[in-house]
Design a protein around this motif. Structure first.
Motif, PDB file in Angstrom:
ATOM      1  N   UNK A 129       0.776  -1.232   0.000  1.00  0.00           N
ATOM      2  CA  UNK A 129       0.000   0.000   0.000  1.00  0.00           C
ATOM      3  C   UNK A 129       0.806   1.280   0.000  1.00  0.00           C
ATOM      4  N   UNK A 130       2.126   1.172   0.009  1.00  0.00           N
ATOM      5  CA  UNK A 130       2.995   2.349   0.109  1.00  0.00           C
ATOM      6  C   UNK A 130       4.001   2.382  -1.040  1.00  0.00           C
ATOM      7  N   UNK A 131       4.177   3.525  -1.712  1.00  0.00           N
ATOM      8  CA  UNK A 131       5.128   3.595  -2.819  1.00  0.00           C
ATOM      9  C   UNK A 131       6.553   3.223  -2.399  1.00  0.00           C
ATOM     10  N   UNK A 132       7.227   2.508  -3.264  1.00  0.00           N
ATOM     11  CA  UNK A 132       8.651   2.225  -3.096  1.00  0.00           C
ATOM     12  C   UNK A 132       9.407   3.415  -3.676  1.00  0.00           C
ATOM     13  N   UNK A 133      10.177   4.114  -2.866  1.00  0.00           N
ATOM     14  CA  UNK A 133      10.888   5.311  -3.314  1.00  0.00           C
ATOM     15  C   UNK A 133      12.359   4.959  -3.526  1.00  0.00           C
ATOM     16  N   UNK A 134      12.762   4.976  -4.785  1.00  0.00           N
ATOM     17  CA  UNK A 134      14.146   4.637  -5.120  1.00  0.00           C
ATOM     18  C   UNK A 134      15.030   5.881  -5.159  1.00  0.00           C
ATOM     19  N   UNK A 135      16.329   5.653  -5.207  1.00  0.00           N
ATOM     20  CA  UNK A 135      17.300   6.753  -5.097  1.00  0.00           C
ATOM     21  C   UNK A 135      18.254   6.741  -6.286  1.00  0.00           C
ATOM     22  N   UNK A 136      17.707   6.759  -7.493  1.00  0.00           N
ATOM     23  CA  UNK A 136      18.539   6.688  -8.687  1.00  0.00           C
ATOM     24  C   UNK A 136      19.085   8.074  -9.045  1.00  0.00           C
TER      25      UNK A 136
END
Length: 201
Positions: free
Chosen positions: A138-145
């Protein structure tokens, strides 16, 4: 295997904002990046539309699909699954003669098949959005590209969703298509760190 296809990158000379490197200078594409891509989408019908359009993109660029999006919406009755499941051979032939969409028989028939599966998922899980978002709790996966070349074409999460949707009978839901869908619907935030859309995220 389907590969994510980015358009040729050009600089928008009238805008000083820094965006993800895949955005070209077309105002339509800029608006899509700025206002839609990567923003959490939790509406059942809109998610169905997006997933169907991602499937239509296979072998093409998203830019191509985006330019045809309004024609797709008109041709497929606003991507209303209740209407799409009623499509018969005559409607399929009509769609295949429509120059405003991608005239691929397998893809058109795939949308009809997927509409049936959509209705099954809604009946079983209470909602299409609830089912899909459960893959990311239910929660966005926030990547660090930092750069576009670091962004993967698929992940274990897209593998899992792809496998589950295929098991339910959906078509054109391979893991690369699904990862593009997860990015676009905001289940995954893959705006690169230099993109202005990361502000406040």
């Amino acid at each position: 295997m389907f590969e994510r296809s980015w358009p040729d990158v050009t600089v928008n000379p009238t805008d000083a904002l820094t965006r993800c490197a895949w955005v070209n200078a077309d105002p339509l594409y800029i608006a899509y990046h700025d206002e839609e891509w990567g923003r959490p989408l939790r509406d059942d019908r809109k998610l169905f539309e997006l997933l169907m359009l991602e499937g239509m993109q296979a072998g093409l660029s998203w830019y191509t699909i985006l330019k045809k999006r309004e024609s797709f919406r008109e041709a497929f009755d606003g991507f209303d699954p209740m209407k799409i499941v009623e499509y018969g051979p005559d409607k399929v032939e009509e769609l295949l003669q429509n120059p405003g969409i991608i005239r691929n028989r397998l893809k058109v028939q795939g949308v009809i098949t997927n509409a049936r599966v959509y209705l099954d998922i809604v009946k079983e899980h209470g909602g299409f959005a609830d089912y899909l978002w459960s893959f990311v709790d239910g929660t966005p996966v926030v990547n660090q590209w930092e750069r576009i070349d670091q962004v993967p074409a698929s992940t274990p999460l897209s593998d899992a969703m792809s496998k589950a949707l295929k098991k339910k009978g959906m078509k054109f839901v391979g893991t690369t298509i699904i990862y593009a869908f997860m990015q676009a619907s905001g289940m995954v935030n893959d705006h690169t760190l230099n993109c202005f859309c990361r502000s406040g995220n």
